[in-house]
Design an enzyme around this catalytic site. Structure first.
Site, PDB file in Angstrom:
ATOM      1  N   LYS A 184     -16.058 -22.579 -36.002  1.00  0.00           N
ATOM      2  CA  LYS A 184     -16.900 -23.609 -35.392  1.00  0.00           C
ATOM      3  C   LYS A 184     -18.246 -23.732 -36.093  1.00  0.00           C
ATOM      4  O   LYS A 184     -18.743 -22.758 -36.672  1.00  0.00           O
ATOM      5  CB  LYS A 184     -17.085 -23.318 -33.900  1.00  0.00           C
ATOM      6  CG  LYS A 184     -18.225 -22.392 -33.562  1.00  0.00           C
ATOM      7  CD  LYS A 184     -18.443 -22.334 -32.062  1.00  0.00           C
ATOM      8  CE  LYS A 184     -19.685 -21.515 -31.755  1.00  0.00           C
ATOM      9  NZ  LYS A 184     -20.918 -22.281 -31.817  1.00  0.00           N
ATOM     10  N   LYS A 203     -18.968 -12.263 -33.283  1.00  0.00           N
ATOM     11  CA  LYS A 203     -20.347 -11.935 -33.647  1.00  0.00           C
ATOM     12  C   LYS A 203     -20.485 -10.480 -34.088  1.00  0.00           C
ATOM     13  O   LYS A 203     -21.330 -10.165 -34.922  1.00  0.00           O
ATOM     14  CB  LYS A 203     -21.307 -12.257 -32.499  1.00  0.00           C
ATOM     15  CG  LYS A 203     -21.472 -13.760 -32.303  1.00  0.00           C
ATOM     16  CD  LYS A 203     -22.719 -14.152 -31.541  1.00  0.00           C
ATOM     17  CE  LYS A 203     -22.826 -15.677 -31.519  1.00  0.00           C
ATOM     18  NZ  LYS A 203     -23.958 -16.181 -30.764  1.00  0.00           N
ATOM     19  N   LYS A 255     -25.244 -22.708 -35.217  1.00  0.00           N
ATOM     20  CA  LYS A 255     -26.612 -22.782 -35.747  1.00  0.00           C
ATOM     21  C   LYS A 255     -27.076 -21.485 -36.370  1.00  0.00           C
ATOM     22  O   LYS A 255     -28.033 -21.466 -37.136  1.00  0.00           O
ATOM     23  CB  LYS A 255     -27.590 -23.272 -34.664  1.00  0.00           C
ATOM     24  CG  LYS A 255     -27.723 -22.384 -33.455  1.00  0.00           C
ATOM     25  CD  LYS A 255     -28.785 -22.976 -32.522  1.00  0.00           C
ATOM     26  CE  LYS A 255     -28.334 -23.025 -31.084  1.00  0.00           C
ATOM     27  NZ  LYS A 255     -28.093 -21.720 -30.495  1.00  0.00           N
TER      28      LYS A 255
HETATM   29  P1  ATP Z   1     -25.132 -19.221 -31.963  1.00  0.00           P
HETATM   30  O1  ATP Z   1     -24.419 -19.191 -33.266  1.00  0.00           O
HETATM   31  O2  ATP Z   1     -26.479 -18.585 -32.000  1.00  0.00           O
HETATM   32  O3  ATP Z   1     -24.273 -18.719 -30.812  1.00  0.00           O
HETATM   33  P2  ATP Z   1     -24.436 -21.911 -31.194  1.00  0.00           P
HETATM   34  O4  ATP Z   1     -24.500 -23.025 -32.184  1.00  0.00           O
HETATM   35  O5  ATP Z   1     -23.104 -21.392 -30.789  1.00  0.00           O
HETATM   36  O6  ATP Z   1     -25.413 -20.766 -31.702  1.00  0.00           O
HETATM   37  P3  ATP Z   1     -25.325 -21.811 -28.415  1.00  0.00           P
HETATM   38  O7  ATP Z   1     -26.754 -21.782 -28.036  1.00  0.00           O
HETATM   39  O8  ATP Z   1     -24.549 -20.531 -28.341  1.00  0.00           O
HETATM   40  O9  ATP Z   1     -25.208 -22.431 -29.894  1.00  0.00           O
HETATM   41  O10 ATP Z   1     -24.585 -22.912 -27.538  1.00  0.00           O
HETATM   42  C1  ATP Z   1     -25.247 -24.034 -26.984  1.00  0.00           C
HETATM   43  C2  ATP Z   1     -24.256 -25.072 -26.503  1.00  0.00           C
HETATM   44  O11 ATP Z   1     -23.674 -25.742 -27.633  1.00  0.00           O
HETATM   45  C3  ATP Z   1     -23.085 -24.499 -25.710  1.00  0.00           C
HETATM   46  O12 ATP Z   1     -22.789 -25.405 -24.646  1.00  0.00           O
HETATM   47  C4  ATP Z   1     -21.962 -24.458 -26.701  1.00  0.00           C
HETATM   48  O13 ATP Z   1     -20.698 -24.539 -26.072  1.00  0.00           O
HETATM   49  C5  ATP Z   1     -22.253 -25.711 -27.532  1.00  0.00           C
HETATM   50  N1  ATP Z   1     -21.720 -25.590 -28.891  1.00  0.00           N
HETATM   51  C6  ATP Z   1     -22.039 -24.638 -29.795  1.00  0.00           C
HETATM   52  N2  ATP Z   1     -21.380 -24.836 -30.949  1.00  0.00           N
HETATM   53  C7  ATP Z   1     -20.618 -25.948 -30.775  1.00  0.00           C
HETATM   54  C8  ATP Z   1     -19.698 -26.677 -31.617  1.00  0.00           C
HETATM   55  N3  ATP Z   1     -19.455 -26.284 -32.863  1.00  0.00           N
HETATM   56  N4  ATP Z   1     -19.098 -27.791 -31.124  1.00  0.00           N
HETATM   57  C9  ATP Z   1     -19.359 -28.195 -29.862  1.00  0.00           C
HETATM   58  N5  ATP Z   1     -20.203 -27.557 -29.008  1.00  0.00           N
HETATM   59  C10 ATP Z   1     -20.825 -26.451 -29.443  1.00  0.00           C
HETATM   60 MG    MG Z   2     -22.963 -19.712 -29.425  1.00  0.00          MG
END
Ligand code: ATP
Ligand code: MG
Length: 334
Positions: A198, A116, A201
């Protein structure tokens, strides 16, 4: 019965954007089955989301949107505690204490920080660096036994365990050392255009992710554009065929099939047909969630009520644990 019973289960998602298929398969989809036999807390981690710049109005909307999704997948506020992190001030307080039991060296090894901070090079703030400490505070504040996470949060959970053990060693049993709960499939959904990273969002390229709330046409279009390779064989090989393997993983997670079973389904299939089949499977799975979401998201009175009740219940637990911690470190009770 769910895979786990009689445990306190904790999970949090940041309101940093509309949720993706990765969040759905890695986290959200697994939650409802847990709530009947366990004592569950599902947090909206809005304090974490400030580690990256947010527009205030948009952040407010995303909080309601995430809560609506929690409800849309089947989380029941009568069975689980659904709450907003900033409405329970003990998170910030415990986080400060735990900061004093966390080392710079271990924080600097965190891959999320490295990732990040390279993506937000103009805003490498201290919160981004100490993110795992706040996450440890979230989990430890409720003496959580089990934390369902995607693969990407394994390192942070490991750190929460280290912090808990370190504190317990100095002050005696205070925190429960939490266990991660990572699904076999769907734990790591990759980006559709850049399958070596990965799906996230907060990604700026919208073709990299599928949103839970996206209409079927958009979902199909994005799968159509998804990166594959120059071979013409649907074969599971994440190292050499990351795009195809990711699509297979998505299909397998949605249909609950192993990678061998997915290979059998698509043996001899053309990439174009394969991608469309994955798109259809995803759109079918997400459609009912989107419909329920749309019915809920504008009912602000209901959503506010859910948050208020949830935050009260969460505070009650948090207050007791923080009082114990304050007592242990030598802060007199007020
Ligand atoms: P950001 O980019 O803002 O960190 P994010 O998509 O990583 O957003 P988080 O809120 O950080 O979302 O994570 C929420 C949950 O979703 C966590 O349990 C995380 O492990 C899971 N998660 C996030 N991205 C993935 C992915 N690509 N595949 C599977 N699980 C995921
Ligand atoms: Mg995340």
């Amino acid at each position: 019965m769910s895979e786990i019973s009689n445990k306190r289960i904790y999970s949090a998602i940041q309101p940093t954007g509309m949720l993706t298929l990765g969040n759905y398969l890695g986290a959200l989809r697994r939650f409802p089955a847990l709530q009947d036999d366990n004592d569950c807390l599902f947090c909206i981690a809005n304090m974490h989301s400030l580690t990256v710049r947010q527009d205030p109005e948009q952040l407010r909307e995303r909080i309601y949107s995430l809560l609506s999704l929690y409800l849309a997948v089947g989380l029941d506020p009568e069975k689980s505690i659904l709450y907003l992190q900033s409405q329970v001030h003990e998170h910030a307080e415990l986080s400060w204490i735990l900061n004093c039991y966390t080392y710079l060296g271990e924080l600097s090894r965190m891959t999320q920080f490295k990732d990040k901070s390279s993506r937000h090079a103009d805003n490498i703030n201290a919160g981004l660096f100490t993110y795992p400490v706040l996450m440890a505070a979230d989990i430890l504040l409720y003496r959580s036994d089990v934390v369902p996470i995607g693969d990407d949060q394994k390192q942070h959970l490991e750190m929460a365990r280290d912090i808990a053990e370190r504190f317990n060693k100095v002050y005696g049993d205070t925190f429960v050392v939490p266990q991660p709960f990572i699904s076999r499939q769907g734990a790591r959904i990759m980006s559709l255009q850049e399958p070596d990273k990965k799906m996230s969002k907060s990604d700026t390229n919208v073709n990299n992710f599928i949103l839970i709330t996206e209409p079927r046409e958009v979902i199909m279009k994005k799968f159509k554009k998804a990166v594959t390779d120059s071979e013409a064989e649907v074969r599971f090989d994440p190292e050499h065929k990351p795009g195809v393997s990711n699509l297979m993983n998505i299909y397998g997670a949605v249909k609950e099939l192993s990678s061998e079973e997915v290979e059998n389904v698509f043996r001899g299939a053309r990439y174009g047909d394969f991608k469309m089949a994955v798109g259809e499977a995803v759109a079918d799975a997400l459609e009912p969630v989107r419909e329920r979401y749309e019915a809920l998201v504008s009912d602000r009175a209901l959503l506010d009520k859910v948050l208020k009740t949830g935050s009260e219940k969460a505070s009650e637990i948090a207050r007791g644990v923080l009082a114990d911690v304050y007592g242990k470190v030598g802060f007199p009770r007020g």
